[in-house]
Design an enzyme around this catalytic site. Structure first.
Site, PDB file in Angstrom:
ATOM      1  N   ASP A   8       1.029  -1.171   0.106  1.00  0.00           N
ATOM      2  CA  ASP A   8       0.015  -0.039  -0.079  1.00  0.00           C
ATOM      3  C   ASP A   8       1.246   1.220   0.077  1.00  0.00           C
ATOM      4  OD1 ASP A   8       0.854   0.265   2.720  1.00  0.00           O
ATOM      5  OD2 ASP A   8      -0.951   0.385   3.617  1.00  0.00           O
ATOM      6  N   CYS A  65       3.370  -3.265   3.974  1.00  0.00           N
ATOM      7  CA  CYS A  65       2.468  -1.787   4.319  1.00  0.00           C
ATOM      8  C   CYS A  65       3.343  -1.145   5.411  1.00  0.00           C
ATOM      9  CB  CYS A  65       1.259  -2.561   4.728  1.00  0.00           C
ATOM     10  SG  CYS A  65       0.858  -3.521   6.264  1.00  0.00           S
ATOM     11  N   THR A  67       3.200  -1.305   8.893  1.00  0.00           N
ATOM     12  CA  THR A  67       3.601  -2.066   9.947  1.00  0.00           C
ATOM     13  C   THR A  67       3.832  -3.411   9.429  1.00  0.00           C
ATOM     14  OG1 THR A  67       1.493  -2.809  10.334  1.00  0.00           O
ATOM     15  CG2 THR A  67       2.514  -0.944  11.644  1.00  0.00           C
ATOM     16  N   HIS A  98      11.537 -23.159   8.988  1.00  0.00           N
ATOM     17  CA  HIS A  98      10.813 -23.696   9.796  1.00  0.00           C
ATOM     18  C   HIS A  98       9.350 -23.828   9.290  1.00  0.00           C
ATOM     19  CE1 HIS A  98      13.231 -24.168  13.730  1.00  0.00           C
ATOM     20  NE2 HIS A  98      13.944 -24.601  12.487  1.00  0.00           N
ATOM     21  N   HIS A 133       9.003 -30.364  10.923  1.00  0.00           N
ATOM     22  CA  HIS A 133       8.236 -28.883  10.513  1.00  0.00           C
ATOM     23  C   HIS A 133       7.085 -29.413   9.631  1.00  0.00           C
ATOM     24  CE1 HIS A 133      11.133 -26.963  12.600  1.00  0.00           C
ATOM     25  NE2 HIS A 133      12.123 -27.359  12.092  1.00  0.00           N
TER      26      HIS A 133
HETATM   27  C1  RB5 Z   1      -1.962   2.611   6.502  1.00  0.00           C
HETATM   28  O1  RB5 Z   1      -1.759   3.968   7.109  1.00  0.00           O
HETATM   29  C2  RB5 Z   1      -1.525   1.508   7.352  1.00  0.00           C
HETATM   30  O2  RB5 Z   1      -2.547   1.380   8.210  1.00  0.00           O
HETATM   31  C3  RB5 Z   1      -0.993   0.268   6.892  1.00  0.00           C
HETATM   32  O3  RB5 Z   1      -0.113   0.569   5.984  1.00  0.00           O
HETATM   33  C4  RB5 Z   1      -0.559  -0.957   7.726  1.00  0.00           C
HETATM   34  O4  RB5 Z   1       0.354  -0.427   8.513  1.00  0.00           O
HETATM   35  C5  RB5 Z   1      -1.710  -1.719   8.087  1.00  0.00           C
HETATM   36  O5  RB5 Z   1      -1.318  -2.680   9.027  1.00  0.00           O
END
Ligand code: RB5
Length: 152
Positions: A8, A65, A67, A98, A133
């Site tokens: 994203d 994304c 996080t 694993h 595994h």
């Molecule tokens: C977008 O702002 C953010 O929420 C997305 O990139 C991600 O971190 C979601 O898990």
């Protein structure tokens, strides 16, 4: 080997760095978007990558994304997808050795480009160990089937 990659807006910059580094390695990298910094919804891009991996149209995938959390939640809805959110090289290597993860998930707001590129290399270079595994991966597949059939 066909590797699909998606992000994203929160993962766009890191995705570009990872794509370039994989391309330099001679891998076929197919970028499924997003391709600009406009705010988008991560599920839309997680679906594009996870669907190709689940169908066997791609050998593996990378999702980024902010996080990595949202992308992993979505990708792991697909039967047969084992998406691993990793934050260091050890986790990336273990995700292959694993868990035989077929998608590596990264946080664009968490990792430096240099570390992320090293992590992707560690994951691609590692070898799935099988053995005990495999028994665990078979159990994951059984859970998917039980959920699908409404048994659990
Ligand atoms: C977008 O702002 C953010 O929420 C997305 O990139 C991600 O971190 C979601 O898990």
């Amino acid at each position: 080997m066909r590797l699909v990659i998606g992000s994203d807006h929160g993962g766009l910059e890191l995705k570009s760095a990872v794509s370039q580094s994989l391309g330099d390695r001679g891998l076929e990298v197919v970028d499924l978007g997003t391709d600009n910094g406009e705010s988008v919804d991560y599920p839309d891009f997680a679906v594009k990558v996870a669907q190709e991996v689940a169908r066997g149209e791609a050998d593996c995938g990378v999702l980024v994304c902010g996080t990595g959390i949202g992308m992993s939640i979505v990708a792991n809805k697909f039967p047969g997808v084992r998406a691993a959110l990793a934050t260091d090289e050890f986790m990336a290597r273990m995700a292959r050795e694993h868990n035989n993860a077929n998608i590596l998930v990264l946080g664009g707001r968490v990792l430096s480009a240099d570390l992320a590129c090293r992590m992707v290399e560690a994951w691609l270079d590692a070898t799935y160990e099988g053995g005990r595994h495999q028994r665990r991966l078979d159990k994951i597949a059984a859970v998917e089937e039980d959920v699908r059939a409404g048994r659990i």
